[in-house]
Design a protein around this motif. Structure first.
Motif, PDB file in Angstrom:
ATOM      1  N   ILE A   1     -32.431   2.443 -10.560  1.00  0.00           N
ATOM      2  CA  ILE A   1     -31.477   2.849  -9.522  1.00  0.00           C
ATOM      3  C   ILE A   1     -30.824   4.176  -9.893  1.00  0.00           C
ATOM      4  O   ILE A   1     -30.680   5.078  -9.065  1.00  0.00           O
ATOM      5  N   THR A   2     -30.478   4.309 -11.168  1.00  0.00           N
ATOM      6  CA  THR A   2     -29.828   5.557 -11.613  1.00  0.00           C
ATOM      7  C   THR A   2     -30.752   6.755 -11.371  1.00  0.00           C
ATOM      8  O   THR A   2     -30.336   7.772 -10.798  1.00  0.00           O
ATOM      9  N   LYS A   3     -32.007   6.625 -11.769  1.00  0.00           N
ATOM     10  CA  LYS A   3     -32.919   7.770 -11.658  1.00  0.00           C
ATOM     11  C   LYS A   3     -33.305   8.063 -10.209  1.00  0.00           C
ATOM     12  O   LYS A   3     -33.374   9.216  -9.786  1.00  0.00           O
ATOM     13  N   HIS A   4     -33.554   6.990  -9.436  1.00  0.00           N
ATOM     14  CA  HIS A   4     -33.884   7.245  -8.019  1.00  0.00           C
ATOM     15  C   HIS A   4     -32.670   7.834  -7.292  1.00  0.00           C
ATOM     16  O   HIS A   4     -32.821   8.716  -6.445  1.00  0.00           O
ATOM     17  N   SER A   5     -31.480   7.358  -7.646  1.00  0.00           N
ATOM     18  CA  SER A   5     -30.277   7.890  -6.986  1.00  0.00           C
ATOM     19  C   SER A   5     -30.081   9.363  -7.300  1.00  0.00           C
ATOM     20  O   SER A   5     -29.631  10.132  -6.452  1.00  0.00           O
ATOM     21  N   THR A   6     -30.419   9.744  -8.509  1.00  0.00           N
ATOM     22  CA  THR A   6     -30.266  11.156  -8.885  1.00  0.00           C
ATOM     23  C   THR A   6     -31.176  12.023  -8.009  1.00  0.00           C
ATOM     24  O   THR A   6     -30.773  13.098  -7.546  1.00  0.00           O
ATOM     25  N   ILE A   7     -32.375  11.543  -7.741  1.00  0.00           N
ATOM     26  CA  ILE A   7     -33.273  12.295  -6.853  1.00  0.00           C
ATOM     27  C   ILE A   7     -32.698  12.311  -5.434  1.00  0.00           C
ATOM     28  O   ILE A   7     -32.675  13.351  -4.771  1.00  0.00           O
ATOM     29  N   MET A   8     -32.221  11.160  -4.990  1.00  0.00           N
ATOM     30  CA  MET A   8     -31.657  11.095  -3.635  1.00  0.00           C
ATOM     31  C   MET A   8     -30.458  12.040  -3.502  1.00  0.00           C
ATOM     32  O   MET A   8     -30.271  12.682  -2.462  1.00  0.00           O
ATOM     33  N   ASP A   9     -29.671  12.145  -4.568  1.00  0.00           N
ATOM     34  CA  ASP A   9     -28.487  13.019  -4.538  1.00  0.00           C
ATOM     35  C   ASP A   9     -28.854  14.472  -4.225  1.00  0.00           C
ATOM     36  O   ASP A   9     -28.074  15.194  -3.613  1.00  0.00           O
ATOM     37  N   LYS A  10     -30.047  14.886  -4.651  1.00  0.00           N
ATOM     38  CA  LYS A  10     -30.475  16.282  -4.419  1.00  0.00           C
ATOM     39  C   LYS A  10     -30.537  16.586  -2.926  1.00  0.00           C
ATOM     40  O   LYS A  10     -30.241  17.672  -2.472  1.00  0.00           O
ATOM     41  N   TYR A  11     -30.988  15.588  -2.171  1.00  0.00           N
ATOM     42  CA  TYR A  11     -31.212  15.803  -0.739  1.00  0.00           C
ATOM     43  C   TYR A  11     -30.112  15.173   0.115  1.00  0.00           C
ATOM     44  O   TYR A  11     -29.996  15.469   1.304  1.00  0.00           O
ATOM     45  N   ASP A  12     -29.350  14.296  -0.488  1.00  0.00           N
ATOM     46  CA  ASP A  12     -28.337  13.542   0.254  1.00  0.00           C
ATOM     47  C   ASP A  12     -27.097  13.361  -0.632  1.00  0.00           C
ATOM     48  O   ASP A  12     -26.750  12.251  -1.028  1.00  0.00           O
ATOM     49  N   PRO A  13     -26.423  14.495  -0.926  1.00  0.00           N
ATOM     50  CA  PRO A  13     -25.282  14.392  -1.852  1.00  0.00           C
ATOM     51  C   PRO A  13     -24.140  13.539  -1.310  1.00  0.00           C
ATOM     52  O   PRO A  13     -23.337  13.019  -2.080  1.00  0.00           O
ATOM     53  N   GLN A  14     -24.084  13.375   0.012  1.00  0.00           N
ATOM     54  CA  GLN A  14     -23.010  12.553   0.597  1.00  0.00           C
ATOM     55  C   GLN A  14     -23.300  11.062   0.467  1.00  0.00           C
ATOM     56  O   GLN A  14     -22.495  10.231   0.864  1.00  0.00           O
ATOM     57  N   LYS A  15     -24.485  10.726  -0.006  1.00  0.00           N
ATOM     58  CA  LYS A  15     -24.907   9.330  -0.166  1.00  0.00           C
ATOM     59  C   LYS A  15     -24.872   8.569   1.160  1.00  0.00           C
ATOM     60  O   LYS A  15     -24.424   7.427   1.243  1.00  0.00           O
ATOM     61  N   ARG A  16     -25.341   9.231   2.207  1.00  0.00           N
ATOM     62  CA  ARG A  16     -25.465   8.566   3.512  1.00  0.00           C
ATOM     63  C   ARG A  16     -26.602   7.550   3.495  1.00  0.00           C
ATOM     64  O   ARG A  16     -26.494   6.457   4.073  1.00  0.00           O
ATOM     65  N   ILE A  17     -27.677   7.902   2.818  1.00  0.00           N
ATOM     66  CA  ILE A  17     -28.887   7.067   2.833  1.00  0.00           C
ATOM     67  C   ILE A  17     -28.774   5.972   1.766  1.00  0.00           C
ATOM     68  O   ILE A  17     -28.435   6.241   0.608  1.00  0.00           O
ATOM     69  N   GLY A  18     -29.062   4.769   2.188  1.00  0.00           N
ATOM     70  CA  GLY A  18     -28.961   3.638   1.258  1.00  0.00           C
ATOM     71  C   GLY A  18     -30.248   3.437   0.476  1.00  0.00           C
ATOM     72  O   GLY A  18     -31.353   3.626   0.997  1.00  0.00           O
ATOM     73  N   LEU A  19     -30.110   3.043  -0.776  1.00  0.00           N
ATOM     74  CA  LEU A  19     -31.261   2.565  -1.539  1.00  0.00           C
ATOM     75  C   LEU A  19     -31.324   1.063  -1.276  1.00  0.00           C
ATOM     76  O   LEU A  19     -30.368   0.329  -1.553  1.00  0.00           O
ATOM     77  N   ILE A  20     -32.435   0.636  -0.698  1.00  0.00           N
ATOM     78  CA  ILE A  20     -32.563  -0.746  -0.225  1.00  0.00           C
ATOM     79  C   ILE A  20     -33.555  -1.461  -1.143  1.00  0.00           C
ATOM     80  O   ILE A  20     -34.769  -1.235  -1.043  1.00  0.00           O
ATOM     81  N   VAL A  21     -33.039  -2.281  -2.036  1.00  0.00           N
ATOM     82  CA  VAL A  21     -33.927  -2.953  -3.003  1.00  0.00           C
ATOM     83  C   VAL A  21     -34.425  -4.232  -2.331  1.00  0.00           C
ATOM     84  O   VAL A  21     -33.935  -5.336  -2.587  1.00  0.00           O
TER      85      VAL A  21
END
Ligand code: AHR
Length: 484
Positions: free
Chosen positions: A274-294
């Motif tokens: 989750i930490t590593k995927h979130s870091t990638i997501m942060d690059k494109y979505d710094p506002q964290k609008r998009i959810g990581l859905i496990v």
């Protein structure tokens, strides 16, 4: 020894109830016999759905149920599962054992189940072998309110009112069984298909989920986010806990100590993922609008002896309770990104809540963890200061009465003495424990109550400090009341 300090001002954010989501696929006895017995069955049912199963599941507040797969989703043609049961197409379930699928459980039956559970819908659409039109029309069939070809068909099949589809997944594991696609190709297809998933009711827009990476495929995540982020609300992640290599599934019972720890270590990897995927997501979505859905997680062990290996039927022990608690704690640590999670799978498949056999039903140790943790749902995750022993995992949330603390001691023999400091005065404490005495303690149809939650009273407190002894192989929850 472990130590936790709770500062009432340090909040992480709200714990979405959807983190406690479930998943049921047309796989083995997950749906048929597990949830659905049909209206003519001798097993007590309401509109074909088992009463005992619904009653047990209502006690764990199932917030959402993902369906119809998994792998099966990318072979599922929804029109096969509507209309009179006797005329529904009988197909071969090529994903799971090539058995006959009679399609008696379809869209109407799924929404009936949701109604009985009080859960929201998470439909996984077929991108692998289905068309854009087919996916679009399914959404129209389920959600359009008024006159349209699909809404009229729904009415003709006995349901005039539309249902609400809260979440919609566009394909499943598109890097593998869902089409063996490259991420660039899937990103384009995702953009295309999702265009025609219409939110007919502007007040309840459909939350669209892209098929995300397998475990640590960070390249897939990067390409998807780069090319399709504006078109998605969530992106999925699948990670199963394994006691050994993928090709070498280990037994659920009668396992050595080394496999207690290897399975737990594999589950703990969720934090890194989750930490590593979130870091990638942060690059494109710094506002964290998009959810990581496990939307698939849990232990994957060897199928029980004398069962069809393709049905993924495995026993569930106190070790699975550890896996559940540890993983739910990880999700609660990442409330800023993890907006939903769905354990695989709800009944009779993989790390199930319930096992059924004819009229019999067993609640698994995993079920009890979900039951004990219900107070975390929609509470505020606290950012605590922790100094935990190597075999303890913990999470704290704030609710209207004070704090809810969940703890898991996955050590095999030593209890853990824990001290919790709280900056608000404690008025009372109540607790629950789920504990094993042997590594593979479990419930079965002959002994359904070997492992179950009980009152936990070995705590003491002063106004700002609480002490408890957490037994080995146990999960403990404590409600710390500061308001009454
Ligand atoms: O949960 C069982 C299977 O695991 C699902 O069908 C698939 O998505 C995953 O590989």
């Amino acid at each position: 020894m472990s130590y936790i300090s709770i500062d009432s001002q340090r909040e992480r954010g709200k714990i979405s109830k959807y983190i406690y989501g479930q998943f049921s696929e047309h796989l083995g006895h997950g749906i048929y016999d597990g949830l659905w017995v049909g209206p003519d069955s001798d097993i007590p049912n309401t509109n074909g759905i088992r009463n005992d199963v619904v009653s047990a599941l209502r006690a764990i507040n199932v917030p959402v149920l993902r369906w119809p797969g998994g792998c099966f989703a990318d072979t599922y043609h929804w029109t096969d599962g509507i209309g009179p049961a006797s005329t529904r197409k009988r197909i071969v379930n090529t994903s799971w054992g090539s058995v006959v699928e009679n399609n008696h459980f379809g869209t109407h039956e799924y929404f009936e189940l949701l109604k009985q559970l009080g859960a929201d819908a998470y439909i996984n659409g077929n991108l692998g072998s289905g068309t854009v039109q087919e996916m679009s029309e399914w959404v129209e069939y389920m959600t359009f309110n008024g006159t349209s070809p699909m809404a009229d068909l729904r009415t003709a099949n006995g349901h005039k009112d539309p249902w609400q589809v809260k979440f919609f997944g566009v394909g499943n594991e598109s890097w593998g069984g869902g089409g063996n696609m490259r991420p660039e190709y899937y990103a384009d297809l995702y953009r295309q298909y999702q265009t025609f998933i219409n939110s007919y009711d502007a007040d309840t827009p459909i939350y669209k989920i892209a098929s995300g990476p397998n475990v640590d495929d960070y390249h897939w995540m990067d390409v998807l986010m780069k090319n399709a982020a504006p078109y998605m609300d969530g992106i999925s992640l699948h990670h199963y806990a394994l006691a050994s290599a993928w090709e070498d599934k280990r037994p659920a019972l009668d396992f050595p100590e080394s496999e207690w720890f290897s399975l737990i270590k594999s589950a703990q990897k969720m934090d890194e993922l989750i930490t590593k995927h979130s870091t990638i997501m942060d690059k494109y979505d710094p506002q964290k609008r998009i959810g990581l859905i496990v939307d698939e997680w849990g232990s994957w062990l060897r199928a029980e002896k004398d069962t069809n290996p393709a049905f993924l039927y495995q026993q569930n022990t106190i070790r699975d309770a550890m896996i559940a608690a540890i993983t739910l704690h990880i999700f609660q640590k990442h409330v800023d990104r993890v907006q939903m999670a769905n354990i695989a799978q709800m009944v009779n498949v993989l790390q199930a809540m319930l096992l059924t056999n004819g009229t019999k039903l067993v609640k698994t140790p995993t079920y009890y963890v979900f039951k004990m943790f219900t107070k975390h749902q929609e509470a505020i995750a606290m950012d605590t200061f922790d100094n935990l022993s190597d075999t303890t995992s913990a999470s704290v949330s704030k609710n209207a009465d004070g704090y809810f603390i969940s703890l898991c001691n996955f050590g095999l023999s030593a209890p853990d003495d824990i001290t919790v400091d709280v900056d608000t005065a404690i008025k009372s404490v109540s607790g629950t424990v789920l504990r094993g005495l042997r590594m593979d303690d479990h419930n079965d149809f002959e002994h359904p109550d070997e492992v179950k939650s009980e009152e936990f009273s070995t705590t003491s407190f002063q106004p700002h400090q609480l002490k408890a002894q957490i037994p080995p192989m146990s999960v403990v929850t404590l409600q710390v009341n500061t308001n009454k």
